[in-house]
Write a protein that holds these residues in place. Structure first.
Motif, mmCIF file in Angstrom:
data_model
loop_
_atom_site.group_PDB
_atom_site.id
_atom_site.type_symbol
_atom_site.label_atom_id
_atom_site.label_comp_id
_atom_site.label_asym_id
_atom_site.label_seq_id
_atom_site.Cartn_x
_atom_site.Cartn_y
_atom_site.Cartn_z
ATOM 1 N N TRP A 1 32.915 13.090 -11.119
ATOM 2 C CA TRP A 1 31.620 12.430 -11.379
ATOM 3 C C TRP A 1 31.381 11.332 -10.347
ATOM 4 C CZ3 TRP A 1 29.295 7.821 -12.266
ATOM 5 C CH2 TRP A 1 27.990 7.851 -12.805
ATOM 6 N N TRP A 2 32.401 10.507 -10.136
ATOM 7 C CA TRP A 2 32.249 9.406 -9.178
ATOM 8 C C TRP A 2 32.124 9.919 -7.743
ATOM 9 C CZ3 TRP A 2 30.645 4.698 -9.881
ATOM 10 C CH2 TRP A 2 30.826 4.062 -11.114
ATOM 11 N N THR A 3 32.804 10.994 -7.450
ATOM 12 C CA THR A 3 32.697 11.573 -6.107
ATOM 13 C C THR A 3 31.239 11.985 -5.867
ATOM 14 O OG1 THR A 3 34.927 12.441 -6.409
ATOM 15 C CG2 THR A 3 33.665 13.364 -4.573
ATOM 16 N N GLU A 4 30.687 12.645 -6.867
ATOM 17 C CA GLU A 4 29.313 13.116 -6.777
ATOM 18 C C GLU A 4 28.333 11.932 -6.741
ATOM 19 O OE1 GLU A 4 28.401 16.037 -6.275
ATOM 20 O OE2 GLU A 4 26.332 16.277 -6.956
ATOM 21 N N PHE A 5 28.593 10.946 -7.553
ATOM 22 C CA PHE A 5 27.694 9.788 -7.641
ATOM 23 C C PHE A 5 27.606 9.059 -6.300
ATOM 24 C CE2 PHE A 5 26.481 5.473 -9.214
ATOM 25 C CZ PHE A 5 25.351 5.834 -9.935
ATOM 26 N N GLN A 6 28.699 9.054 -5.564
ATOM 27 C CA GLN A 6 28.687 8.395 -4.249
ATOM 28 C C GLN A 6 27.984 9.250 -3.209
ATOM 29 O OE1 GLN A 6 32.708 6.415 -3.254
ATOM 30 N NE2 GLN A 6 33.165 7.715 -5.000
ATOM 31 N N ARG A 7 27.972 10.573 -3.454
ATOM 32 C CA ARG A 7 27.435 11.506 -2.460
ATOM 33 C C ARG A 7 25.913 11.624 -2.539
ATOM 34 N NH1 ARG A 7 25.910 16.494 -1.927
ATOM 35 N NH2 ARG A 7 26.019 16.850 -4.184
ATOM 36 N N VAL A 8 25.382 11.617 -3.765
ATOM 37 C CA VAL A 8 23.952 11.905 -3.934
ATOM 38 C C VAL A 8 23.075 10.691 -3.626
ATOM 39 C CG1 VAL A 8 24.337 13.730 -5.654
ATOM 40 C CG2 VAL A 8 24.022 11.349 -6.413
ATOM 41 N N ASP A 9 21.737 10.958 -3.469
ATOM 42 C CA ASP A 9 20.812 9.857 -3.197
ATOM 43 C C ASP A 9 20.428 9.174 -4.516
ATOM 44 O OD1 ASP A 9 19.104 11.539 -4.472
ATOM 45 O OD2 ASP A 9 17.945 12.077 -2.686
ATOM 46 N N GLU A 10 19.526 8.220 -4.396
ATOM 47 C CA GLU A 10 19.159 7.413 -5.558
ATOM 48 C C GLU A 10 18.639 8.248 -6.716
ATOM 49 O OE1 GLU A 10 16.401 3.674 -5.617
ATOM 50 O OE2 GLU A 10 17.518 3.779 -3.728
ATOM 51 N N ARG A 11 17.801 9.241 -6.381
ATOM 52 C CA ARG A 11 17.246 10.084 -7.458
ATOM 53 C C ARG A 11 18.335 10.883 -8.141
ATOM 54 N NH1 ARG A 11 12.295 13.435 -5.473
ATOM 55 N NH2 ARG A 11 12.790 14.515 -7.414
ATOM 56 N N GLY A 12 19.235 11.346 -7.312
ATOM 57 C CA GLY A 12 20.374 12.091 -7.861
ATOM 58 C C GLY A 12 21.199 11.206 -8.791
ATOM 59 N N GLN A 13 21.349 9.964 -8.400
ATOM 60 C CA GLN A 13 22.131 9.032 -9.231
ATOM 61 C C GLN A 13 21.436 8.788 -10.567
ATOM 62 O OE1 GLN A 13 22.523 5.726 -6.477
ATOM 63 N NE2 GLN A 13 24.580 6.386 -5.887
#
Ligand code: ATP
Ligand code: MG
Length: 460
Positions: free
Chosen positions: A422-434
């Motif tokens: 989850w954290w890996t993804e959260f760091q990867r995506v843009d603001e909308r993704g977050q």
């Protein structure tokens, strides 16, 4: 080992006989000085760093003897890249200091000179004299031994042969002469190198009592070089391991870093455990493991560290200590919760206690203990991500280290997988993704797995 060494046994140039230091009572073993000429070894000037060559030639030109010694010679003979270069000379520390503007005198226990070339430091040591003097001279200002036989200070100078025999292992007592390109062996180090054996010079028990850190050095070199510890050198270790508690915590801290940052951390950990040497370094960790806490996180962290070092990356001491003390922290944290403390105060109390106990064994400078605490505290914050929490956590200056620590906890099976991804993804995506990820969060954040039961131990 290359074939060039096969004829070395016969290369007896000098018939000097020497006796092992500290071996008065037990059998005295004679050593013969041997010279290995340039065409029979693989040490070449080209693998020696420019600063080391500069120091050697300036000393030589000024009329002093000077040799490359220790790990620099040993590692080149083994076809490895030395970590640093050490030089031995008959010039006194003051004379060396006078010769090099870029040098500083350091050490009280063992006075040496550091010649500094940018990031490279060349350690220059004056030939030390006969270690047998230690007994007679135990109260002199230059050499001092404790009631346990520990060498507290050693600043008695001597000749090259004496210097060789007060070194720790035979493979560390090889000298390279930059003037005639010979390797000089005083203690059959070449044979031991060829047979991949670590052998202390002299009577092992006396040598460990003089300096218990030699036990840790045995483990470090055995793991790093994949050498065997020769039986007589190995025999006294378990019994003498507690002597390490007489070593100042600051020195042990440095040794711990050396032990675990040489790229063979997991092998080192196994050897330390096997020889009962982990307890004097990490007493609370060993107690926790004996009480049933798993050590998988330590192993996983060391495997990761080893992989990082293999890729040329650095290792941070606070991450290493956070991992090494994790079982102790878990035990104390659980104990406090079992006694009714709420989770957060239990964690803070446990952190204070574990660090307080640890610094009696190895110091932990404040610049490392602070970040180490933060890594631990963030483990509690990482599962709580709702609202602004994820952003606050991610902006924490220790987030990256805490996230890496979380991945280690997952990889070793301490907690179930998911949060790390989850954290890996959260760091990867843009603001909308977050925003989307946060809105999809359910309230069942991954929980810590139930604690494993302490290992069943037979009734006394
Ligand atoms: P490395 O630098 O790769 O860790 P090294 O053998 O060069 O290994 P150093 O700590 O740099 O280790 O020490 C240089 C040399 O000084 C050693 O090779 C050894 O000859 C001597 N030496 C270091 N520590 C001790 C000790 N505690 N007792 C006796 N000799 C020592
Ligand atoms: Mg060295």
């Amino acid at each position: 080992m290359s074939k060039t060494f096969s004829s070395i046994l016969e290369q007896s140039v000098d018939k000097l006989r020497s006796f092992i230091p500290g071996n008065g009572k037990k059998k005295a073993r004679a050593y013969q000085r041997r010279e290995v000429p340039r065409d029979q070894h693989n040490v070449s000037r080209s693998v020696i760093s420019e600063p080391a060559k500069k120091v050697l030639s300036r000393l030589n030109k000024s009329g002093y003897e000077a040799y490359l010694v220790g790990g620099g010679v040993r590692d080149i003979l083994l076809g490895q890249r030395p970590k640093d270069f050490d030089i031995a000379t008959n010039a006194t520390p003051e004379e060396v200091h006078d010769l090099f503007r870029n040098s500083r005198l350091i050490g009280r226990r063992f006075r040496i000179v550091h010649v500094v070339f940018g990031r490279e430091i060349i350690e220059v040591t004056t030939f030390r004299g006969n270690a047998n003097q230690a007994d007679k001279d135990s109260t002199s200002d230059d050499r001092k031994t404790s009631e346990h036989g520990q060498l507290l200070r050693d600043n008695v100078y001597g000749n090259q042969e004496e210097d060789a025999l007060r070194r720790d292992f035979t493979i560390n007592a090889l000298y390279y002469c930059i003037r005639d390109f010979t390797v000089i062996d005083f203690a059959n180090g070449i044979d031991d190198l060829r047979n991949r054996q670590l052998r202390l010079i002299g009577d092992p028990e006396t040598r460990y009592r003089e300096d218990p850190v030699r036990m840790l050095r045995a483990i470090r070199f055995a793991a790093k070089l994949d050498f065997d510890i020769e039986p007589e050198t190995e025999a006294p270790i378990r019994e003498l391991a507690p002597l390490l508690t007489h070593i100042p915590p600051a020195r042990l801290f440095e040794e711990v870093l050396k032990l675990f940052s040489a790229g063979h951390g997991e092998a080192t950990y196994d050897l330390l455990t096997r020889y009962d040497l982990l307890a004097p370094l990490f007493p609370e960790t060993v107690k926790a493991i004996e009480a049933g806490e798993p050590d998988e996180l330590i192993r996983q962290a060391l495997r990761n560290t080893d992989a990082r070092i293999a890729q040329g990356k650095s290792v941070t001491p606070y991450f290493l200590f956070a991992a090494m003390l994790w079982p102790a922290l878990q035990k104390e944290w659980n104990h406090r919760q079992d006694n009714g403390d709420p989770v957060q105060p239990a964690l803070h109390g446990a952190i204070g206690k574990v660090i307080g106990r640890q610094v009696q064994a190895t110091s932990i400078p404040k610049r490392f203990s602070g970040p180490m605490k933060e890594i631990w505290e963030l483990q509690m914050r990482l599962p709580r991500r709702q609202g602004k929490r994820a952003f606050v956590t991610m902006s924490h200056q220790r987030f990256r280290a805490a996230y890496d620590f979380l991945l280690v906890r997952e990889a070793c099976g301490e907690i179930k997988p998911g949060l790390g991804d989850w954290w890996t993804e959260f760091q990867r995506v843009d603001e909308r993704g977050q925003e989307r990820m946060l809105s999809e969060l359910t309230n069942d954040a991954p929980k810590k797995r139930r604690r494993r039961k302490p290992a069943q131990r037979p009734a006394p």
